[in-house]
Motif scaffolding. Structure first.
Motif, short mmCIF file in Angstrom:
data_model
loop_
_atom_site.label_atom_id
_atom_site.label_comp_id
_atom_site.label_asym_id
_atom_site.label_seq_id
_atom_site.Cartn_x
_atom_site.Cartn_y
_atom_site.Cartn_z
N GLN A 12 47.32 26.49 28.05
CA GLN A 12 46.49 27.10 29.08
C GLN A 12 46.36 28.61 28.85
O GLN A 12 45.29 29.18 29.01
N GLU A 16 42.94 30.63 28.28
CA GLU A 16 42.59 31.81 29.08
C GLU A 16 42.24 32.99 28.19
O GLU A 16 41.30 33.73 28.46
N TRP A 19 38.76 32.34 26.78
CA TRP A 19 37.73 32.55 27.80
C TRP A 19 37.53 34.04 28.04
O TRP A 19 36.41 34.52 28.17
N SER A 20 38.61 34.79 28.10
CA SER A 20 38.52 36.24 28.35
C SER A 20 37.85 36.98 27.21
O SER A 20 37.19 38.00 27.43
N ARG A 74 35.35 27.72 31.94
CA ARG A 74 36.41 27.37 32.88
C ARG A 74 35.89 26.37 33.92
O ARG A 74 36.54 25.38 34.22
#
Length: 120
Positions: A12, A16, A19-20, A74
Motif C-alpha cells: 500500500q 501511495e 499515486w503521489s 485511488r
C-alpha cells in the motif's frame, strides 16, 4: 477474495508513492521516496514485481530499466475492491450494502447521496 483485493502495508505504501508521483516512476525513485522506511532497494523491487503480478501496477521498459505506474486511480481501485467484496457476499449482497450504509459517516453518506444524484 481475489489476490488483488488484498495488499499488505508495504504494498500500500508503494502504491501511495506511485499515486503521489503522478507519472511513471523507476524503482530507484520509489526507493528514494520510501527512504524513511530504511528498506533495501531489492525489497522495493520485489514489492513492485508483486504489484505487477497482482495487476495493480503496470510496468513499461525505459532503456535498461522499468518505470512503474498504478493501473488504476485511488478512487477506481477502491471501487474495484468494493465490487469484489460485494461479489463474495452472494445472497447477502443487500444486507452487506445496508450494513455498509448503516455504519457510514455523515460525510460518506453525503458523498454517496451526491454520487447517486449525479447518476440519476
Amino acid at each position: 477474495m481475489s489476490p488483488r483485493s488484498r495488499t499488505g502495508e508495504l504494498e500500500q505504501a508503494v502504491l501511495e508513492t506511485l499515486w503521489s508521483a503522478g507519472a511513471p516512476s523507476s524503482g530507484r525513485e520509489v526507493h528514494e521516496k520510501l527512504a524513511d522506511r530504511d528498506l533495501a532497494y531489492t525489497t522495493v523491487m520485489t514489492v513492485l514485481d508483486r504489484l505487477v503480478a497482482k495487476d495493480l501496477v503496470v510496468r513499461e521498459r525505459d532503456g535498461r530499466a522499468f518505470r512503474y505506474a498504478p493501473r488504476l486511480t485511488r478512487a477506481a481501485m477502491t471501487a474495484e475492491l468494493m465490487h469484489e467484496a460485494l461479489e463474495v457476499t452472494g445472497a447477502d449482497r443487500d444486507q452487506a450494502l445496508v450494513s455498509f450504509v448503516g455504519e457510514a459517516s455523515a460525510d460518506d453518506l453525503a458523498a454517496l447521496r451526491r454520487a447517486l444524484a449525479d447518476l440519476g
